[in-house]
Design a protein around this motif. Structure first.
Motif, short mmCIF file in Angstrom:
data_model
loop_
_atom_site.label_atom_id
_atom_site.label_comp_id
_atom_site.label_asym_id
_atom_site.label_seq_id
_atom_site.Cartn_x
_atom_site.Cartn_y
_atom_site.Cartn_z
N ALA A 27 12.16 35.24 14.42
CA ALA A 27 11.60 36.10 15.19
C ALA A 27 11.74 37.66 14.78
O ALA A 27 10.58 38.61 15.06
CB ALA A 27 11.97 35.88 16.63
N ALA A 28 12.91 37.85 14.65
CA ALA A 28 13.05 39.44 13.94
C ALA A 28 12.18 39.46 12.66
O ALA A 28 11.68 40.97 12.60
CB ALA A 28 14.33 39.52 13.57
N LEU A 29 11.93 38.72 11.84
CA LEU A 29 11.09 39.19 10.72
C LEU A 29 9.62 39.14 10.97
O LEU A 29 8.99 39.92 10.81
CB LEU A 29 11.33 37.81 9.62
N ALA A 30 9.17 38.34 12.03
CA ALA A 30 7.66 38.16 12.27
C ALA A 30 7.48 39.65 13.28
O ALA A 30 6.59 40.29 12.91
CB ALA A 30 7.48 37.17 13.14
N ALA A 31 8.45 40.14 14.10
CA ALA A 31 8.09 41.29 14.75
C ALA A 31 8.27 42.28 13.98
O ALA A 31 7.53 43.30 14.26
CB ALA A 31 9.16 41.13 15.85
N SER A 32 9.19 42.46 13.10
CA SER A 32 9.38 43.50 12.01
C SER A 32 8.07 43.39 11.20
O SER A 32 7.48 44.81 10.98
CB SER A 32 10.56 43.36 11.04
N ALA A 33 7.28 42.58 10.59
CA ALA A 33 6.18 42.55 9.94
C ALA A 33 5.28 43.05 10.80
O ALA A 33 4.28 43.86 10.64
CB ALA A 33 5.90 41.02 9.27
N ALA A 34 5.00 42.61 12.25
CA ALA A 34 4.24 42.73 13.15
C ALA A 34 4.07 44.38 13.41
O ALA A 34 2.92 44.93 13.60
CB ALA A 34 4.08 42.03 14.21
N ALA A 35 4.95 44.81 13.39
CA ALA A 35 5.60 46.49 13.69
C ALA A 35 5.15 47.25 12.32
O ALA A 35 5.38 48.52 12.42
CB ALA A 35 6.62 46.64 14.16
N GLY A 36 4.86 46.73 11.22
CA GLY A 36 4.55 47.35 10.05
C GLY A 36 5.72 48.00 9.44
O GLY A 36 5.56 48.81 8.28
#
Ligand SMILES: C[S@@+](CC[C@H](N)C(=O)[O-])C[C@H]1O[C@@H](n2cnc3c(N)ncnc32)[C@H](O)[C@@H]1O
Length: 222
Positions: A27-36
């Motif tokens: 989830a941390a990786l996904a949220a980081s990618a989603a936040a640019g």
């Protein structure tokens, strides 16, 4: 001759076998990618390596320079025993905001203190506050300032502490004395001084993987 595609495939193969899927880390990786945020965090295998190193060392206090979205922070904080503490330093407020959410989602917000601002400023404040000595320091912020971060890591550690400095090979460019990249120059300046630094026992290992050819320095403070 193995190439970058082979390294990435082996990374994926080893990670798939040895690093179990983890909802908070994923989830941390996904949220980081989603936040640019840029995908410049440690690999899963490197994250687990840091985690194991901290546990093998019995670290109860950890200092990290360069939080990004908190991926390596989660790996390291999970190595702490109850009552342990991790301080992580991040200059970019957007990265810090994403990291705080990721740490909260991982249930680690009580164990981790994130300080926003240039690491050199935060390090001076930590010293003023009498923070430390830290058992383990992970240096993974701007590479131009690695020599300065090395000095600060030594001020905030004790004999026996472990210091890890990431990204010290830079696709092999560190062997070129004329490379103009300030990050390469920062690493070269650090390594040249480290060779004669009798305050630490140090070594460096090259790594290959999905991010190409890199490496890290591992030190034990004398
Ligand atoms: C390679 S990333 C950190 C990756 C993270 N350790 C991980 O593996 O998940 C480097 C981070 O250092 C931060 N940074 C750059 N210059 C900095 C400075 N002077 N002080 C503190 N952080 C800085 C960047 O904003 C970036 O988030």
């Amino acid at each position: 001759m193995p190439d970058r595609d082979d390294w990435a495939a082996v990374d994926a193969y080893l990670g798939g076998l040895l690093v179990a899927p983890d909802p908070a880390l994923d989830a941390a990786l996904a949220a980081s990618a989603a936040a640019g945020l840029p995908a410049i965090e440690v690999s899963p295998a490197q994250g687990k390596f840091l985690h194991l190193l901290a546990r093998l060392h019995g670290a109860t206090t950890i200092l990290e320079l360069g939080t990004l979205g908190g991926y390596s922070t989660i790996w390291l904080a999970r190595a702490l025993p109850a009552g342990g503490r991790l301080v992580t330093l991040e200059a970019d407020p957007h990265h810090a905001e994403v990291a705080l959410a990721n740490l909260a989602h991982a249930g680690l917000d009580a164990d981790v203190e994130l300080r926003v601002g240039p690491a050199l400023d935060s390090l001076a404040i930590l010293e003023e506050e009498g923070a430390g000595p830290f058992d383990l320091v992970f240096v993974d912020a701007d590479k131009e300032r690695i020599p300065e971060y090395h000095e600060w890591a030594l001020r905030l550690t004790r004999p026996g502490s472990v210091i890890i400095v990431d990204n010290v090979v830079r696709q092999g460019r560190i062997t070129d004395p004329d490379d103009p990249d300030p990050r390469v120059r920062g690493v070269r300046r650090f390594l040249a001084a480290l060779g004669g630094d009798d305050r630490v026992d140090a070594t460096a290992l090259q790594t290959v993987g999905r991010k190409g050819h890199d490496g890290f320095v591992l030190m034990r403070v004398r």
